[in-house]
Scaffold this active site. Sequence first.
Site, PDB file in Angstrom:
ATOM      1  N   CYS A 169     -24.522  -2.421   8.790  1.00  0.00           N
ATOM      2  CA  CYS A 169     -23.673  -1.387   9.396  1.00  0.00           C
ATOM      3  C   CYS A 169     -24.347  -0.815  10.632  1.00  0.00           C
ATOM      4  O   CYS A 169     -25.541  -0.515  10.612  1.00  0.00           O
ATOM      5  CB  CYS A 169     -23.469  -0.223   8.416  1.00  0.00           C
ATOM      6  SG  CYS A 169     -22.354  -0.583   7.076  1.00  0.00           S
ATOM      7  N   CYS A 173     -23.823   3.855   6.084  1.00  0.00           N
ATOM      8  CA  CYS A 173     -24.496   2.807   5.322  1.00  0.00           C
ATOM      9  C   CYS A 173     -25.386   3.423   4.243  1.00  0.00           C
ATOM     10  O   CYS A 173     -25.353   3.023   3.087  1.00  0.00           O
ATOM     11  CB  CYS A 173     -25.333   1.951   6.268  1.00  0.00           C
ATOM     12  SG  CYS A 173     -25.914   0.426   5.531  1.00  0.00           S
TER      13      CYS A 173
END
Lengths: 363, 280
Positions: free
Chosen positions: B262, B268
Site C-alpha cells: 500500500c 496499511c
Amino acid sequence: MYVAVKGGEKAIDNAHKWLDEKRRGDLDVAELEVSQIREQLALGVNRVMAEGSLYDPDLAALAIKQSRGDLIEAIFLIRAYRTTLARFGNTLPIRTETMSCIRRISATFKDAPGGQILGPTFDYTHRLLDFKLAAEGETKHLAPANHELAGHLPHITSYLNKEDIIQTEPNTNEPPQDLTRQPLELPAGRDLRLQALTRGDEGFILGMAYSTQRGYGRNHPFVGELRVGDVVVEMEIPELGFSIEIGEIEVTECETVNQFTGSKTQAPQFTRGYGLVFGHSERKSIAMALLDRALRWQELGEDNVGVPAQDEEFVLYHSDNIQATGFLEHIKLPHYVDFQSELELIRKLRRDVQSNAHEVSEQ
Amino acid sequence: MNEYNFAYLDEQTKRMIRRAILKGLAVPGYQVPFASREMPMPYGWGTGGVQVSAATLTPDDTFKVIDQGADDTTNAISIRKFFEKTAGVQVTEKTSDATVIQTRHRIPETELSEDQILVYQVPIPEPLRFLEPSEVETRKMHALEEYGLMHVKLYEDISRHGAIATSYAYPVKVEGRYVMDPSPIPKFDNPKMEMAAIQLFGAGREQRIYALPPFTKVVSLDFDDYPFEASKADHSCEICGASHTYLDEVIVDDDGNRIFVCSDTDYCATHASKPQEAAE
C-alpha cells in the site's frame, strides 16, 4: 523481505548535523566571523541583499555563512526571513541625483559636470592571481587611496533632457504595484517589471541582456551613466506630518541611452533603459537596464520580433532564482506514486503493441 | 517558537490567503491568483500547500501530512515538524483523527468526512500548461471555456498509443465548467475527489489557489468509446492483503524481484492488524 522505509525523521536530524559539520570544515582553520564576510566578501553580500530584496548587510553575511557560500541558498534564507517582517510603511522614492558617489562614469560623454569618477573598480585591473595575497595577507601592502566622495552630481541624461533628444519618463505619481504583496498578473506594468528584474537572478538577467547584444532584440545601448554610492532613505511619518531620514543605503544605478524612435511627424529621440540594484552591483544594473529597454518594445512602438528578451511573460516567470531552484530541485523528492502509474501505463501499452504484433505475424 | 506568529505567517497574509480560498470555494475549479509568500522551504516542496494549511489551521486542529501516501517520507516529516514548531498543533498519522491533512500526490484510502479538510500541494496548477505555455493565453482559454485543445491531446494519445497516455495529474472537469488539474495524484485517486471533505489546492510558486467544496461534481475527461479507467497494479498488498488500494512497487533484492505494498502507510498499518476487513 520488504523493509519499511521508516526512520526518515532520524535521517533528517542526522543530515542536518552532518551539514553543520561540513559548514564548519576543518576545525584547525579559524572560523569565519559574520563581520569578516560582510567586510571582505562585500560583493557577495550585495548580491544576496539585492536578490533577497532586503537591505541588511549583517543578515546577508550571516546567510552566506550559514549557506556555506551558496549564494542562492543565502538569498533563499533572506527571502524566507523577509516574509515574516510586517510592512509598516513605504519610504519616499530615493533621489539618486543626491547620491554620494564612490563611482560615476559615462560612456557617452568624455567629460561632464562632476567628472568621471572611477572609484573602486575591477575594470582596469589585470586579472592575474595575486599570490602575495595568499602568502602574506593584505595589510602590509595597503596604501591609502583617495576617497573623496562626490555628492549631488546631476544625471548625465538630464543634459540630453534639456535638448529634448531623449524621451522623458512621464511622472505618473501613482503608487507602484508591489511584486511581493500582489500576485503577478500580466501584462505587468514597468514598475512590476523593474522590481522583478532587480531581484531576478544575476545570471539569468545577464544572459537575457547579453542575448539582446548578440542580435536577439538588439537595441543599441550606450551606458549613459553608471553610478554607485549611498543615498538617503526618507519616510513620511503620519504622526509627524513630514518626512525624516531613516538611514542610508548603497545602490548602483545605470541609465542606458538607446536607439531612437520617431516618425515623419515626430522628431527622433533617444530612448532609455533603467537599472537600479542594492549595493555595488554593476553587471546586474547594466544588464537590468538592457533588459528593461528590450521589454519596453510595445510602449516605444517597436515591432515584437519574437525574441526571448521582449517576452515579458517569459522573462518575469523565469527570472526568480528562488522559484527556479526550488522547482528544479524538487524533482529530488520522491515521485514513486506517479512513477508507479507510469510503469503500469507503459507496461499496458507495451502489452497491447506486442499482442498486436503477435496477431499480425500469425496472419 | 515565539519569534514567529501562529503557523508562521502574519495575520494579514493569512487573511489574504483565506480570501483566495473563499473565492476558490465559491468558484470551484477556478484558479485564484494570490500573493504567495516566500516560505522557509523551497518552492516546489509544498509552499502552496503549506501556506493554505497555515491559513486554515486553528490551535484546536489535528494535522496530518503525507507525501506519496506515507507519513514518514522525509518531506512530509519536514512539513509536519514545521507546523508542530510554528503552530504547536496536535499532529497525527491517523487519517480519521486528522482535521487538516496536507498531501502530496495521494488521496488517503480512508474515506474523508465533512469535518476534514484536504490540502493538496500543487506544482503546476494549469492543466493546459503543457499544451500552451503562456499564462495569458491559458487564462483566456479558461474564461472562454475553450477546452478543445485538451480533447485533441487526449484524442492524439488514443490514436498514437491506443489509450489516453496520462496516468497521473489526469485532468478533470469541475461542475461542468472549469477543467482542473487534480495535482499529480495517480488517476486511481480521481474518482475519490467527489467527497465529503473540503479540498483546497495551493500552488506557491505559481501563485494560485483553487478549491472543491464538499460533493462537487468532478469528472475525469474521457470519450464515450474510451471511458476513463482508474487503474492500479494488478496485485494485492504484501503486508495487509488489501486488493483495492493504490500500490507501490518495491524492488526487494539484487535480482530485481519485487513486491507490492500500500502507498497509504496509515491505511496499511491499520488494516494489517485486521487483514480480513482489508481483503473485502
